[in-house]
Design an enzyme around this catalytic site. Structure first.
Site, PDB file in Angstrom:
ATOM      1  N   GLY A   1       0.842  -1.193   0.000  1.00 30.96           N
ATOM      2  CA  GLY A   1       0.000   0.000   0.000  1.00 30.96           C
ATOM      3  C   GLY A   1       0.873   1.237   0.000  1.00 30.96           C
TER       4      GLY A   1
ATOM      5  CD  GLU B   1       5.251   5.147   7.667  1.00 28.91           C
ATOM      6  OE1 GLU B   1       5.088   5.388   8.874  1.00 28.91           O
ATOM      7  OE2 GLU B   1       4.541   5.633   6.784  1.00 28.91           O
TER       8      GLU B   1
HETATM    9 MO1  MOS Z   1       1.561   5.116   5.313  1.00 30.02          MO
HETATM   10  S1  MOS Z   1       2.554   6.231   3.926  1.00 30.02           S
HETATM   11  O1  MOS Z   1       0.904   6.140   6.498  1.00 30.02           O
HETATM   12  O2  MOS Z   1       0.721   3.912   4.672  1.00 30.02           O
END
Ligand code: MOS
Length: 730
Positions: A241, A692
């Site tokens: 995603g 992330e």
């Molecule tokens: Mo993320 S870029 O908050 O899926």
């Protein structure tokens, strides 16, 4: 029964460290791994449904203006064509944020090139695609702004302005004042956006590829004017995603509208080009970074100001300065983001919004300052770690940044001392090394999960939480297994279906910590119930391999369950700890690059990432997350950029052949160090986000390595050969 907890106090108990099963943190395979590698995991578009029609979206070929006519009759006589749909509810694009917050895009108004305008529905995909190409649409184009440099950006209301940075710069022993640019990024998930909608007159069932079912169901209900109870969303497997599936987009709404209008199932799959042109992008950025320091390296000031862009009316602004806010000391501080309003597709969250582009700029600026000061860049960072938030004064929850820098340096073989560019050459290649810190704010979201200890001694976990390739199936099985004394294969984890309790969705790296805490709460309550049945205190229970030990005796769990399964909904709610602490993941990147003297081509030869993100729930899936992040670092450092036509605003490179994510040949061995940590503030399972963190800063380490290799100071990402070559000294 519901076990609810609002996270107001740090949870120092580290309960998971005191369980008997011994599977938490272990390097275990994903339970769904075999399905995925054998092609038998069913993704959104892959359901076989009788009588399913195929819809193809038609997108705008002008960037701004109005649709004046859609000539339905131009295609209705083509073979297999069933309908052309352009209902307002379908083409009003829901933006990021809830659909309610989206700007009122009026019917037929065009705001960017590639905006969906209509859906052509036919019996087969070939017929639908052919008709979509032939559909005659007239536009009344209007003037549009395509270049963020051409407009006056609007400052965001919530900047930081502390002390007097200008004065600090003037009085500094050393300072830097640098401007960095980054280009737009695409999420570039492998699985395109897809949906199959079925309407039975009362209930809408949609198979889709989504990150956040808990909130996508509200968006879809809003778009269609249905009740949430009339909608079931299913996303069992998601082929990536990276932010692009946080909110619903047109394939979901269009398929749903068509299914309701035509009373037949409808499948809509975006083409790769449509995903690029239509789905939100990461904004390009222009960043001014100022740093001032005393001769001993102490920072006296930090400035980080960024111009980003978005469509008029959109709320999202790439939060470039998010981690600069709390990372380093310095009394005089300016942090400000301004938004240029232009007509490119909506800008939104893409792979670590903010830090992914903000951290490389900050960390490259620190390298230049370190050189001016004559201080080792690791040492300079270590000298500037504040003991609390530099402005708010709030404490850090836990912070392993220093450990990541020092352990990473040791493992990488970082040489301390004077760093002279062009010190090492192998044939036509200059070799150099660079370092950068990593930081990514830790987020949590409200989460519910039902855990059932069944009478056969197995457990079931149910939530609408998704697994977007991150390992959610694996870690939830491990948490429940650890708490209930079961092997993970005795725990059935059911995800991605709104018939289950609402999870937090997958986004902002909050998934594991949030839904893990909900599963943990449910399991704690089940342990309590078992203890009651065994007439001992919960703390006295030992659950292992399906056996229950009470301190005195041991018997099979099934006996104690005695045919009466136990079902609890765990409900985790973020609480006061969020504002009483600064919670973030931290890390350090080390890169060695080779830069070609004649062509400016950069090859990353090796890279080490050391990360501290609280408890590791599964060493294998966590390591994979770190590696994935580091791959994105290399992509954003060297190759990834969206290119827009300056004349008509269309996205030029809208496929994976022209938008360059790294391929296997671009990636060397990546070394990951996971620094042991428990964060009692981050979640009830002491885990922080990891998804992330691995891409927040690494492009800066590569920029610093390029300088150390060949003497080219790089301020524009991606650092393509042409830019490196022109920055290289003679
Ligand atoms: Mo993320 S870029 O908050 O899926």
């Amino acid at each position: 029964m519901t076990a609810h907890m609002k996270h107001d106090q740090p949870d120092e108990r580290n309960v998971l460290d005191h369980m008997a099963q011994g599977i938490i943190g272990k390097s275990l395979d994903r339970p769904e791994g075999l399905l995925k590698v054998s092609g038998t995991a069913t993704y959104a578009a892959e359901y076989v449904i009788d009588g399913c029609l195929e819809g193809v979206i038609v997108t705008s070929t002008c960037a701004r203006g109005k649709v004046t006519s859609i000539d339905k009759q131009s295609v209705m006589s083509m073979p297999g064509v069933v309908d052309v749909i352009n209902e307002p509810r379908m083409i009003a694009r829901p933006a990021q944020g809830t659909a309610n917050e989206a700007p009122e895009h009026k019917v037929g108004e065009i705001h960017y090139w590639g905006q969906p305008v209509a859906l052509v529905v036919a019996e087969t995909i070939e017929q639908a695609r052919d008709a979509a190409k032939n559909l005659v649409i007239e536009y009344a184009p209007a003037l549009a702004e395509f270049n963020p440099e051409d407009v006056v950006p609007e400052p965001q209301p919530d900047g930081t302005n502390e002390g007097d940075l200008n004065q600090a710069m003037e009085g500094a022993d050393q300072c830097v004042d640098l401007t960095f640019t980054t280009e737009g990024h695409a999420s570039a998930a492998m699985e395109p956006h897809a949906a199959i909608a079925q309407w039975d007159g009362k209930m809408l069932t949609v198979h889709a590829s989504l990150q956040m079912l808990n909130y996508n169901i509200a968006e879809l209900a809003d778009a269609l004017k249905l009740k949430q109870s009339q909608i079931r969303l299913i996303s069992r497997y998601v082929g990536g995603g990276f932010g692009s599936k946080l909110g619903i987009s047109e394939e979901v709404v269009a398929a749903s509208v068509a299914a309701m209008v035509l009373d037949r199932p409808v499948r809509v799959v975006m083409s790769r080009q449509q995903v690029f042109q239509t789905i939100m992008r990461r904004s390009e950025t222009r960043q001014r970074v100022r740093l001032s320091a005393k001769a001993d390296g102490t920072f006296t000031g930090i400035g980080h100001e960024a111009v980003v862009s978005n469509l008029p009316g959109e709320e999202f602004a790439e939060p470039v300065t998010q981690s600069t806010d709390f990372l380093y000391a310095g009394d005089n501080r300016i942090m400000q983001i301004a938004v240029a309003r232009i007509h490119r597709m909506t800008a939104g969250s893409v792979r670590a919004p903010g830090e992914a582009v903000g951290m490389p700029a900050l960390e490259a600026a620190i390298d230049e300052l370190a050189e001016k000061l004559g201080i080792d860049p690791i040492e300079l960072r270590l000298r500037n770690l504040p003991d609390k938030h530099p402005v708010e004064g709030t404490p850090y929850s836990s912070r392993k940044l220093a450990e990541c820098l020092t352990q990473g340096a040791k493992s990488f073989g970082w040489k301390k001392g004077k760093r002279t560019p062009r010190s090492r050459r192998e044939g036509e290649w200059w070799i150099g090394t660079g370092v950068a810190s990593a930081a990514r704010v830790h987020n949590v979201g409200e989460a519910k999960a039902r855990v059932t200890l069944r009478d056969d001694g197995t457990a079931l976990v149910e939530t609408d939480m998704t697994d977007i390739g991150t390992g959610t199936y694996a870690i939830l099985g491990q948490i429940a297994g650890e708490m209930l004394g079961l092997n993970p294969d005795a725990v059935d984890v059911q995800l991605g279906d709104t018939k289950h309790p609402r999870g937090p969705g997958s986004g902002g790296s909050w998934g594991a910590a949030s839904i893990g805490s909900a599963v943990f709460l449910a399991c704690e309550a089940i342990r309590k119930e078992l203890a009651g049945r065994a007439k001992v205190k919960a703390e006295k229970l030992t659950l292992k391999d399906g056996q229950i030990g009470t301190g005195k005796s041991s018997l099979p769990l099934t006996e104690l369950i005695g045919g009466k399964s136990i079902s609890v909904i765990g409900h985790y709610e973020p609480g006061a700890v969020e504002k009483n602490f600064v919670a973030s993941g931290y890390g350090a990147f080390f890169a060695e690059v080779a830069v070609n003297h004649w062509t400016g081509e950069t090859r990353v030869r090796r890279m080490t990432g050391a990360f501290g993100f609280g408890r590791v729930l599964n060493a294998k899936t966590a390591r994979s997350q770190c590696i994935g992040g580091m791959v994105w670092c290399i992509g954003s450092a060297l190759t990834e950029a969206l290119h827009f036509d300056p004349n008509d605003g269309h996205l030029v490179n809208c496929d994976l052949a022209e938008y360059h994510v790294p391929v296997h040949r671009d990636i060397p061995d990546l070394d990951v160090i996971m620094v042991e940590e428990r964060d009692p503030v981050a979640s009830l399972i002491q885990a922080k986000g990891i998804g992330e963190l691995g891409m927040c800063g690494g492009a800066g380490a590569i920029a610093n390595a390029i300088y150390n290799a060949c003497g080219a100071r790089m301020h524009a990402f991606p650092m393509t050969p042409d830019k490196v070559l022109s920055a290289m000294p003679d």
